[in-house]
Scaffold this active site. Structure first.
Site, PDB file in Angstrom:
ATOM      1  N   SER A 284       0.780  -1.093  -0.053  1.00 35.60           N
ATOM      2  CA  SER A 284       0.010  -0.020  -0.035  1.00 35.60           C
ATOM      3  C   SER A 284       0.944   1.446  -0.097  1.00 35.60           C
ATOM      4  CB  SER A 284      -0.841  -0.060   1.407  1.00 35.60           C
ATOM      5  OG  SER A 284      -1.951   1.006   1.087  1.00 35.60           O
TER       6      SER A 284
ATOM      7  N   ASP B  72      -9.441  -5.731  -4.186  1.00 36.48           N
ATOM      8  CA  ASP B  72      -8.930  -4.655  -3.571  1.00 36.48           C
ATOM      9  C   ASP B  72      -9.758  -3.403  -3.360  1.00 36.48           C
ATOM     10  OD1 ASP B  72      -7.243  -2.338  -2.315  1.00 36.48           O
ATOM     11  OD2 ASP B  72      -5.450  -3.307  -3.145  1.00 36.48           O
TER      12      ASP B  72
ATOM     13  N   HIS C 120      -7.120  -6.016   0.364  1.00 36.43           N
ATOM     14  CA  HIS C 120      -5.975  -4.977   0.441  1.00 36.43           C
ATOM     15  C   HIS C 120      -5.241  -5.650   1.647  1.00 36.43           C
ATOM     16  CE1 HIS C 120      -4.017  -1.160  -0.047  1.00 36.43           C
ATOM     17  NE2 HIS C 120      -4.234  -0.951   1.063  1.00 36.43           N
TER      18      HIS C 120
END
Length: 268
Positions: free
Chosen positions: A97, A223, A251
């Site tokens: 991320s 995601d 995610h």
């Protein structure tokens, strides 16, 4: 170890003579957010694993952001300080991320320190055009609900992060989150990462086409934060990058068997 007057908590797992993998977690995430099963699998593959708490998370230093604002470049400098503290000139870098954006920054601005890049559930570090899809409605609804900060709120956030397809390892996520809340010097300080992530400087706009490290992009097709188009954009921007789409993944990596699956995709 220290970085520009900050103290950063870090740990090394595995044989120090083995190839190093630096794990960089996402916004507001402590080093322990990465599932232990993923770390163990990397060690079994013959790596040593370095993980750490970003500034303003876990046991690392808390910063007065108003007095000392920081940006992605500063978080990247912390990563280099972690490598220096362990006596490592280079490492394979795996970022998740926002950690993937930090990894991109290192690939562009500190290429001599990066053996390879694995960008997990991430997005181009300089994207401001709005041409990539927004987060899923479920994620935005969770944010809008304004739940009181704490373990229960974070468990529900992780449930959303996980997505609707793969089973959610709630006991594993809850155990990690309980530990994270217990070891945080100031849990509220982690919110500064959102402010740092929104700070754009010219260094973030450097072209990803300058990255020379072998690169793998790992992205889930479920995601809710960075839909798959973000991973596809990374693959298109970085020369020779390989995109691996993980069916059903959201995610995070809190689904049975998923940590090991992801560990096997990280470049060594």
């Amino acid at each position: 170890m220290t970085a520009g007057g900050l103290r950063l908590w870090t740990e090394r797992i595995g044989d120090p003579d083995h190839p190093p993998v630096l794990l960089i977690m996402g916004s507001a995430a402590q080093g322990i957010t990465c599932p232990d099963a993923l770390v163990i699998r990397l060690v079994e593959r013959g790596a040593q694993v370095i993980r750490f708490d970003h500034r303003d998370t876990g046991r690392s230093s808390v910063v007065d952001f108003d007095a000392q604002p920081y940006a992605l470049a500063d978080l990247a400098a912390d990563c280099l300080a972690v490598l220096d503290g362990h006596g490592l000139a280079t490492a394979h870098v795996a970022g998740m991320s926002m950690g993937g954006m930090i990894a991109q920054w290192l690939g562009v601005h500190a290429p001599g320190r990066v053996r390879s890049l694995t960008l997990l559930t991430s997005s181009p570090m300089g994207n401001r055009s709005g041409d990539l899809p927004p987060p899923a409605p479920e994620f935005l609804a969770h944010l809008a609900a304004g739940l009181a900060p704490g373990v229960e709120s974070d468990v529900e956030l992780f449930r959303v992060f996980n997505g609707p397809v793969r089973p959610f390892d709630e006991p594993g996520a809850r155990a990690m989150l309980e530990r994270a809340w217990a070891r945080a010097t100031d849990p509220a300080a982690a919110r500064n990462h959102d402010r740092a992530g929104r700070t754009f400087a010219p260094d973030r706009l450097a072209p990803l086409s300058s990255i020379t490290a072998p690169t793998t992009i790992v992205h889930g097709d479920q995601d809710p934060v960075f839909p798959l188009a973000h991973g596809e954009a990374l693959a298109a921007a970085i020369p020779g990058a390989h995109l691996h789409v993980v069916p059903g993944m959201g995610h995070i990596f809190y689904s049975p068997g998923l940590p090991e699956e992801i560990a096997d995709l990280i470049r060594l």
